[in-house]
Structure formats: C-alpha cells, structure tokens
Design an enzyme around this catalytic site. Structure first.
Site, PDB file in Angstrom:
ATOM      1  CG  LEU A   1      -1.465   1.286   1.644  1.00 56.90           C
ATOM      2  CD1 LEU A   1      -2.604   1.672   0.521  1.00 56.90           C
ATOM      3  CD2 LEU A   1      -2.331   1.283   3.010  1.00 56.90           C
ATOM      4  CG  ASP A   2       2.742   4.842   2.599  1.00 56.16           C
ATOM      5  OD1 ASP A   2       3.909   4.831   1.829  1.00 56.16           O
ATOM      6  OD2 ASP A   2       2.325   5.644   3.228  1.00 56.16           O
ATOM      7  N   PRO A   3       4.753   1.761   1.351  1.00 58.44           N
ATOM      8  CG  PRO A   3       6.941   0.679   0.727  1.00 58.44           C
ATOM      9  CD  PRO A   3       6.069   1.006   1.832  1.00 58.44           C
TER      10      PRO A   3
ATOM     11  CG  ASP B   1       3.178   5.035  -1.952  1.00 59.61           C
ATOM     12  OD1 ASP B   1       3.330   4.031  -2.390  1.00 59.61           O
ATOM     13  OD2 ASP B   1       3.940   5.407  -1.105  1.00 59.61           O
TER      14      ASP B   1
END
Length: 383
Positions: free
Chosen positions: A130-132, A135
């Site tokens: 997801l993050d990272p 994004d």
C-alpha cells in the site's frame, strides 16, 4: 546481468498476520502451488481455513532452514515478516535460485544482495504493498499526466503530497487503533523526517510537530511528514525543469489525533528505548483493533504544476473500509503484492531490483489490473 530465471510456479508465502488477505487467495488461483509458512503448521492451517483456502494451499511451520530445504530453482518467496528479517530470507533465495518479493521499503541489507540476485537472473520485488506500493503507482501516473499536459521541458513549479493512513472506521477518543506493530508506529514517530517546503529541504526532528490539517472531500484529517521524502523526487521522475515548491510523503490521521496523543509525545521526548518498548505494549493493549472493529485506509496523492502559460493538477484518492471478511489494510497490502508476484510468475518483471511498477506505463497497467480486481480509487484532474 544473467538471463532471467524462469519461475517454477511455486509460491512460498511467509506470514499470516494482519496484512495477509485476499491477495493470497488470488495467488492460489494463478500459481501452480502455494505454501503458507507461519509460526506453526497448525496456525498456518488455521489461517488458511479463515481465508477459505484450506484445500488450495499447504501449511508449513516456518524456520529459515525449513524453508531453505523446500526451495527449488525458480520458486517465488513472499516475505510478510518484519522488515529486518527480509535480508536473511533473500540470502536463502539467492543461494537457492528463488525469486523474492515483499511490501517493505528497500533496506541497505536487502540492497547489498541485489547485485548477486541480478547475476543469478532473480527478481527482487520490493515496495509493492500500500505505502509503499500503491502510492508509487499513483505518483508515477500523476507525473506522466502532468508532463504530457505541461511539458517535461517547460520551466514550472510544483506541489506534490502523498499521505496514507490506517485509521479506525469509527473514531474513538484516542483517534487510533493499532492494526500493526505498535513498536513500529512509535519508532516512525521517533525518526526525523526530511521533505521540501517552500522550495527548501526541511528536517522535522519530531515529525508530529509538523502536523497540519488536510481536507479530503470535505473531511478534515491531520497529516505529518514521514521518513525521507527527498529521494522520491528522482524515483518518481519529476522533470529537472520543474522546481519543487513542496514535496512531502507522510502519514494521515483522524482529526484530533495530535491532541489525543499529547501524553504519548511527552513520553517519546523523555523516554529511553526500554520505556518506549513498554509504552508500545501498553498502548496496544489499551487501543487494539479487535474482530468487532472495522478499519479504514485512506491514501491521497496529489500533484499541482504551475507554469507561466498555465498548469495542471491531479489527485488520486483511495478510501476503503474493511468488512467482516477482510480488513482494508489486508486488502490494500496483499492485493498489489500478489499482483507483483503474478508478474514474476508470468516473466514480465525483469531480474534485479523492482520497486512496485517503476514506470508510468507499467503503473497504469497495474492500476488497471487492481481496478479490475475490485480495488476502488478515484482520479481527478484539472487544467
């Protein structure tokens, strides 16, 4: 670099914690064979039953020697272990001729092994959650769209922000529930953050002291910088002709978080490592995410470019609430990671280091595939 090693079709997924979700089920549909490694074989089997995969994957008790003994050339190993444990797993992969994937940032220990992996024709996929992860896909897409609209060689200034947070779907007084390692949450707050503000590199020694309001679709949140944002200017391919007015990657929290956490911040200022470790456990026990709670993931990435003859702005917003079948965090981490593994299996990822999809074209492909799998997010653009 050696010729890329052909994937065998066997996937070893290590860990069945809070970020393992429907991505594993997707892999069971496409991989020839899937093994889930967990603390014990019983716990691995229970996790598979919970995910409805009891007959589609094989449970295993994880130890590094046990994994090593079952690795075959061309296998793919997915590490959902804490970040410091990735490097030993990657070393076993390089020795056994297996590809490697994780959702974490690239550590120095992992980076040191990339040359050997590349020489062996092995894929090392990182930053694919997801993050990272998502994004990065949003950022590459926005930069390419802005470049096409404004011109990559046109002098311009830009503001780029990327904020992500896992938050309670129903706010509580603490404005947070722990859905991942509490020590990691506090550790991130104790780490200085570097970013660009008003055209100047800035360092926040205590990131929470740089918290500010951030409004998305009329809802007020609080955001603060996280880690080192500056290297991502190059990673995202921002044109050299453009000057950064603002460039920040950070964390998103519910409105009121800063005030609710004030006692925590006082502890972070004064406490030693032992006290902070104890505090992490205390907070996790007081504010856990339980089976009755629903989590929410919000990821907002925006880019605004201003040139003498006009400009362009665009933003992506992912806002997902978990349900009884799966948490939002598990879905948002496991699905892009599983997508990356499928690209290892089909041979479309090159040997060596890969950070999610590293180009605009591949990012658009990944985003299209994630949409097709039901991961919802929106794109807005304006001239």
């Amino acid at each position: 670099m050696a010729e890329r090693a052909t994937a065998s079709g066997t996937v070893h997924w290590i860990g069945a914690g809070l970020s393992t979700g429907s991505g594993l089920a997707r892999l069971c549909e496409t991989a020839g064979r899937v093994r889930l490694w967990h603390r014990t074989e019983r716990r691995a089997a229970d996790a598979l039953d919970r995910l409805g995969l009891g007959s589609r994957a094989e449970p295993r008790a994880f130890t590094l020697p046990a994994l090593t003994a079952e690795l075959a050339p061309g296998d793919v190993v997915v590490s959902m272990l804490p970040a410091p444990e990735h490097a030993p797993v990657l070393a076993a992969c390089v020795a056994g001729g297996a590809h490697f994937a994780c959702s974490s940032y690239v550590s120095d220990a992992v980076l040191a092994q990339v040359p050997a992996a590349g020489r062996a024709g092995l894929v090392v996929l990182t930053e694919a959650g997801l993050d990272p992860g998502i994004d990065h896909l949003f950022a590459h897409s926005l930069v390419a769209r802005a470049g096409a609209a404004v011109g990559a060689g046109t002098p311009a200034s830009y503001t780029f922000t990327s904020y992500c947070g896992g938050i309670p779907a129903v706010p509580n007084d603490f404005r947070y529930r722990f859905s991942w390692a509490p020590a990691g949450v506090l550790g991130a707050l104790r780490s200085p953050a570097r970013y660009i503000e008003d055209g100047t590199e800035t360092v926040a020694g205590r990131p929470w002291e740089a918290t500010r309001a951030h409004v998305l679709d009329g809802e007020r949140f609080e955001v603060y910088p996280n880690r080192d944002s500056v290297p991502f200017v190059r990673q995202y391919g921002l044109p050299a002709a453009w000057r950064a007015h603002t460039f920040v990657r950070g964390t998103l929290r519910l409105d009121g978080w800063l005030r609710a956490w004030d006692p925590v911040f006082e502890e972070l200022k004064a406490g030693d490592d032992a006290r902070i470790a104890a505090l992490a456990q205390e907070l996790a026990s007081r504010h856990p995410t339980t089976d009755a709670d629903r989590d929410r993931v919000v990821l907002a990435v925006s880019l605004d470019v201003r040139a003498p003859d006009g400009g362009w702005s665009g933003s992506y917003l992912l806002d997902l609430t978990g349900d009884a079948e799966e948490s939002a965090m598990a879905r948002c981490v496991s699905r892009p990671l599983a997508l990356g593994v499928r690209h290892i299996l089909d041979g479309s990822l090159p040997a060596g280091l890969n950070r999610a999809a590293g180009t605009a074209a591949r990012s658009e492909q990944w985003l299209d595939e994630l949409r097709a799998e039901g991961l919802e997010f929106g794109l807005r653009t304006a001239v």
